[in-house]
Design an enzyme around this catalytic site. Structure first.
Site, short mmCIF file in Angstrom:
data_model
loop_
_atom_site.label_atom_id
_atom_site.label_comp_id
_atom_site.label_asym_id
_atom_site.label_seq_id
_atom_site.Cartn_x
_atom_site.Cartn_y
_atom_site.Cartn_z
N ARG A 249 -7.28 -3.49 -11.05
CA ARG A 249 -8.42 -4.32 -11.25
C ARG A 249 -8.80 -4.63 -10.24
NH1 ARG A 249 -10.97 -4.34 -15.75
NH2 ARG A 249 -11.38 -6.68 -15.72
N ARG A 280 -14.90 -17.59 -12.11
CA ARG A 280 -14.88 -18.66 -11.34
C ARG A 280 -15.88 -18.96 -10.31
NH1 ARG A 280 -9.03 -18.78 -8.29
NH2 ARG A 280 -9.20 -16.91 -7.04
N GLU A 300 -16.98 -14.98 -8.99
CA GLU A 300 -16.10 -14.07 -9.07
C GLU A 300 -16.05 -13.33 -10.09
OE1 GLU A 300 -12.34 -15.46 -7.20
OE2 GLU A 300 -11.21 -14.37 -8.72
N TYR A 348 2.06 -6.79 -7.12
CA TYR A 348 1.37 -8.24 -6.67
C TYR A 348 2.28 -9.12 -5.94
CZ TYR A 348 -0.93 -12.49 -6.36
OH TYR A 348 -1.77 -13.37 -5.84
C1 LIG Z 1 -8.13 -12.18 -5.13
C2 LIG Z 1 -6.85 -12.36 -4.88
C3 LIG Z 1 -6.41 -13.62 -4.42
C4 LIG Z 1 -5.27 -14.10 -4.09
N1 LIG Z 1 -4.89 -15.22 -3.91
C5 LIG Z 1 -3.53 -15.60 -3.39
C6 LIG Z 1 -3.18 -16.97 -3.31
O1 LIG Z 1 -4.11 -17.93 -3.76
N2 LIG Z 1 -2.24 -17.59 -2.81
C7 LIG Z 1 -1.15 -16.47 -2.53
O2 LIG Z 1 -0.09 -16.75 -1.85
N3 LIG Z 1 -1.63 -15.03 -2.49
C8 LIG Z 1 -2.79 -14.55 -3.08
N4 LIG Z 1 -3.20 -13.55 -2.88
C9 LIG Z 1 -2.05 -12.42 -2.46
C10 LIG Z 1 -2.37 -12.18 -1.41
O3 LIG Z 1 -3.59 -11.60 -0.92
C11 LIG Z 1 -1.46 -10.98 -0.51
O4 LIG Z 1 -0.11 -11.57 -0.88
C12 LIG Z 1 -1.41 -10.51 0.63
O5 LIG Z 1 -2.80 -9.99 0.97
C13 LIG Z 1 -0.57 -9.25 0.85
O6 LIG Z 1 -0.45 -8.70 2.24
P1 LIG Z 1 -0.41 -7.18 2.54
O7 LIG Z 1 -0.11 -6.85 3.76
O8 LIG Z 1 0.49 -6.61 1.35
O9 LIG Z 1 -1.80 -6.42 1.98
P2 LIG Z 1 -3.31 -6.55 2.49
O10 LIG Z 1 -3.56 -8.21 2.73
O11 LIG Z 1 -4.23 -5.94 1.41
O12 LIG Z 1 -3.20 -5.72 3.88
C14 LIG Z 1 -3.25 -4.28 3.98
C15 LIG Z 1 -4.15 -3.80 4.98
O13 LIG Z 1 -4.13 -2.64 5.01
C16 LIG Z 1 -5.24 -1.80 5.46
N5 LIG Z 1 -5.45 -0.31 5.12
C17 LIG Z 1 -5.02 0.34 3.90
N6 LIG Z 1 -5.19 1.47 4.01
C18 LIG Z 1 -5.30 1.78 5.23
C19 LIG Z 1 -5.52 3.12 5.84
N7 LIG Z 1 -5.58 4.21 5.22
N8 LIG Z 1 -5.79 3.01 7.36
C20 LIG Z 1 -5.72 1.64 7.94
N9 LIG Z 1 -5.67 0.56 7.22
C21 LIG Z 1 -5.51 0.40 6.03
C22 LIG Z 1 -6.33 -2.57 4.70
O14 LIG Z 1 -7.31 -2.63 4.72
C23 LIG Z 1 -5.48 -4.20 4.72
O15 LIG Z 1 -6.21 -4.75 5.83
C24 LIG Z 1 -4.35 -13.12 -3.63
C25 LIG Z 1 -4.65 -11.92 -3.84
C26 LIG Z 1 -6.00 -11.57 -4.40
C27 LIG Z 1 -6.30 -9.84 -4.74
#
Ligand SMILES: Cc1cc2nc3c(=O)[nH]c(=O)nc-3n(C[C@H](O)[C@H](O)[C@H](O)COP(=O)(O)OP(=O)(O)OC[C@H]3O[C@@H](n4cnc5c(N)ncnc54)[C@H](O)[C@@H]3O)c2cc1C
Length: 368
Positions: A249, A280, A300, A348
């Protein structure tokens, strides 16, 4: 001998925690990031002193003291407490559902009165085995809470009628019989002083990084740069979508700068009626108690994900779960690639959970 010990693909929390911890243990790390900034979905864009949560509002919360101390060791967190408000056709209700909400709905003042009201509504419906999300929610909280505060919001979120959504999406609907508007039950919550970029920049101090680089544009070259790769991008893309694409989504954010000090008096206001297309409005300055003369708000809009859009939430239905399992099986056979984070694990994760997961991965990697 390769140039680095670890090439880390993606600078979100998983990649940043891993890079920080591996560097601390004497290893060399290099991060590549396809966006034009570091920090993944935590990244904030500073608009004249206001940190705008570019990829959706992020509120840190956890029950785990170790994780709380960990993030506070980089930057102190403020005392922000999430207390969203729901706007249903101009009527305002406190969230999560608590005695304030029940007073606003029915003018009841005691927990007994509120419990009786909910119980009588549930009994009047007589739903024995909920067949879909609507019936499930109705059987948990009764008609009024469902109609005013759940139905429209959920249908906008999923882009489908509540009667067409499976019941399992809603397992529990917590109702509180105290006057407590604190959305989270966790012991600790807040926002980093100065915003999330401070947290990420502190974690990545001393780590080599390059932005605007997509790993897949020169996959072979990047695979050769380090002894091991930590991959936090999309797992289906890593395997050339050979078992098909995973679905998500997505969201569309509409930002507006307003030349007024305070637009809505709260960081988060949910619009729970169906006819308003956004779910929101976020007023970012309230996350950090900003006193600027201007403000920035974000509407949003939930969206079906298509190629080219940001993949925000995994869709954990049977089809996607079974596709993911195939990729996961392949990933288990890789000896020099660590898959982690929300996109590589198609999961998630809240922020505290992804930090926990990265720290676990470090322990495993360093046999600790
Ligand atoms: C709308 C929304 C609201 C949220 N609100 C909350 C909240 O209030 N509280 C909470 O605790 N959590 C919240 N979250 C969850 C939080 O965003 C995640 O826990 C966190 O971002 C996870 O980190 P990550 O490193 O796994 O992923 P990401 O933050 O997505 O990092 C992955 C990175 O990899 C990069 N990447 C991907 N593919 C490639 C590629 N091929 N080459 C180079 N770089 C690449 C991406 O650009 C990105 O920067 C929310 C999530 C969403 C979607």
């Amino acid at each position: 001998m390769k140039k680095y010990d670890y090439l880390i693909v993606g600078s979100g929390l998983f990649g940043s925690v891993f890079a920080h911890e591996a560097t601390k243990r004497g290893k060399t790390c290099f991060i590549i990031e396809k966006r034009d900034h570091l920090g993944g979905n935590l990244y904030c864009e500073n608009i004249d002193g206001i940190n705008v949560h570019k990829y959706g509002a992020h509120i840190f919360h956890t029950n785990d003291k170790k994780i709380w101390d960990y993030v506070n060791s980089f930057v102190e967190f403020n005392r922000y407490t999430n207390s969203p408000i729901a706007n249903y056709k101009g009527e305002l209700y406190n969230l999560p559902f608590n005695m304030n909400t029940f007073y606003q709905l029915w003018k009841v003042k005691t927990p007994e009165e509120a419990k009786e009201k909910i119980k009588s509504q549930i009994e009047a419906l007589g739903i024995k085995k909920p067949k879909n999300l609507e019936e499930q929610a109705l059987s948990l909280v009764g008609t009024d809470i469902y109609e005013k505060l759940i139905k429209g919001y959920t249908e906008k979120q999923w882009g489908r009628k509540a009667t067409e959504l499976p019941a399992f999406i809603i397992k529990r609907l917590p109702v509180r019989f105290t006057y407590d508007n604190n959305y989270f039950n966790d012991k600790y919550q807040g926002i980093p002083n100065g915003g999330y970029n401070v947290l990420i920049n502190k974690m990545l101090a001393g780590v080599g990084t390059e932005v605007n680089v997509d790993f897949f544009s020169e996959k072979e070259k990047w695979m050769q740069l380090a002894d091991k790769v930590v991959f936090t991008g999309k797992i289906d893309e890593f395997y050339d979508y050979q078992y098909g694409k995973l679905n998500y989504r997505s969201l569309h954010f509409e930002n507006t700068r307003l030349e007024k000090e305070n637009y809505q008096g709260n960081a988060v206001i949910n619009y729970t009626e169906k006819d308003i297309p956004y779910t929101r409005i976020i007023e970012h300055k309230h996350f950090e108690f900003g006193k600027q003369a201007h403000t920035v708000i974000t509407k949003e809009y939930p969206k079906e994900w298509e190629e080219g859009m940001e993949p925000y939430y995994p869709v954990n239905d049977d089809k996607n779960v079974s596709v993911y399992e195939k990729y996961k099986k392949m990933s288990k056979n890789e000896s020099n690639i660590i898959f982690g984070g929300r996109l590589a694990e198609y999961k998630y994760y809240d922020m505290h959970q992804v930090i926990g997961s990265a720290l676990t991965s470090i322990k495993k990697e360093f046999n600790e």
